[in-house]
Design a protein around this motif. Sequence first.
Motif, mmCIF file in Angstrom:
data_model
loop_
_atom_site.group_PDB
_atom_site.id
_atom_site.type_symbol
_atom_site.label_atom_id
_atom_site.label_comp_id
_atom_site.label_asym_id
_atom_site.label_seq_id
_atom_site.Cartn_x
_atom_site.Cartn_y
_atom_site.Cartn_z
ATOM 1 N N LEU A 52 0.818 -1.212 0.000
ATOM 2 C CA LEU A 52 0.000 0.000 0.000
ATOM 3 C C LEU A 52 0.855 1.266 0.000
ATOM 4 O O LEU A 52 0.507 2.249 -0.660
ATOM 5 N N LEU A 53 1.968 1.240 0.708
ATOM 6 C CA LEU A 53 2.837 2.407 0.727
ATOM 7 C C LEU A 53 3.450 2.634 -0.655
ATOM 8 O O LEU A 53 3.519 3.772 -1.137
ATOM 9 N N THR A 96 3.659 5.927 -5.458
ATOM 10 C CA THR A 96 3.617 5.973 -6.921
ATOM 11 C C THR A 96 2.519 6.933 -7.380
ATOM 12 O O THR A 96 2.744 7.790 -8.241
ATOM 13 N N ASP A 97 1.342 6.821 -6.773
ATOM 14 C CA ASP A 97 0.238 7.714 -7.143
ATOM 15 C C ASP A 97 0.520 9.152 -6.715
ATOM 16 O O ASP A 97 0.183 10.097 -7.428
ATOM 17 N N TYR A 98 1.156 9.317 -5.574
ATOM 18 C CA TYR A 98 1.482 10.657 -5.088
ATOM 19 C C TYR A 98 2.434 11.349 -6.058
ATOM 20 O O TYR A 98 2.261 12.514 -6.392
ATOM 21 N N GLU A 99 3.446 10.623 -6.497
ATOM 22 C CA GLU A 99 4.389 11.204 -7.457
ATOM 23 C C GLU A 99 3.724 11.511 -8.792
ATOM 24 O O GLU A 99 4.050 12.485 -9.451
ATOM 25 N N ARG A 100 2.767 10.677 -9.178
ATOM 26 C CA ARG A 100 2.070 10.898 -10.439
ATOM 27 C C ARG A 100 1.158 12.126 -10.368
ATOM 28 O O ARG A 100 1.163 12.957 -11.252
ATOM 29 N N VAL A 101 0.412 12.244 -9.278
ATOM 30 C CA VAL A 101 -0.553 13.331 -9.134
ATOM 31 C C VAL A 101 0.102 14.614 -8.643
ATOM 32 O O VAL A 101 -0.304 15.701 -9.024
ATOM 33 N N ARG A 102 1.112 14.473 -7.789
ATOM 34 C CA ARG A 102 1.831 15.616 -7.179
ATOM 35 C C ARG A 102 0.849 16.638 -6.581
ATOM 36 O O ARG A 102 0.734 17.754 -7.076
#
Length: 147
Positions: free
Chosen positions: A132-133, A138-144
């Motif tokens: 989950l982390l 990965t999603d955090y870096e994609r969405v920023r």
Amino acid sequence: MVDHAEQLGTQLVRLQRIRERKLAQLSVESGGVDGAAFVCLFRLLRDGPMRSSELATMVNSDPSTVSRQVAQLVDHGHVERVRDETDGRAFVLAVTESGRNVADRMQRRRTASLGRVIEDWSVDDRGALVELLERFLTDYERVRPGQ
């Protein structure tokens, strides 16, 4: 979703405070190298030699901050500036043997410390946390968020 996002934000702030305290402690233990400079060291180890401007982009920091952090690493012999093989006029930053040794010690210490934190967790819980982390980051870096 908003409730969970708010709770997650609170926990991330808590984690950041813990990390900042640990980086301050690391600075004292490492003889004055800013703990945040080790982010640069680990990135160089992971991705290989690169120019300072590229390193700044890779660690999501401004060039002046990275320049200051790299200067500390160079002064302590953990990183060196070497001629860029593709452009002899430019220099790239490369990790030295001393830097590899320091990073290895830090990584072993981090692994042991985190191992103690999760030693009483079930194997399934450990795996779920990692999965989950990784997905979150990965999603955090994609969405920023916030940019």
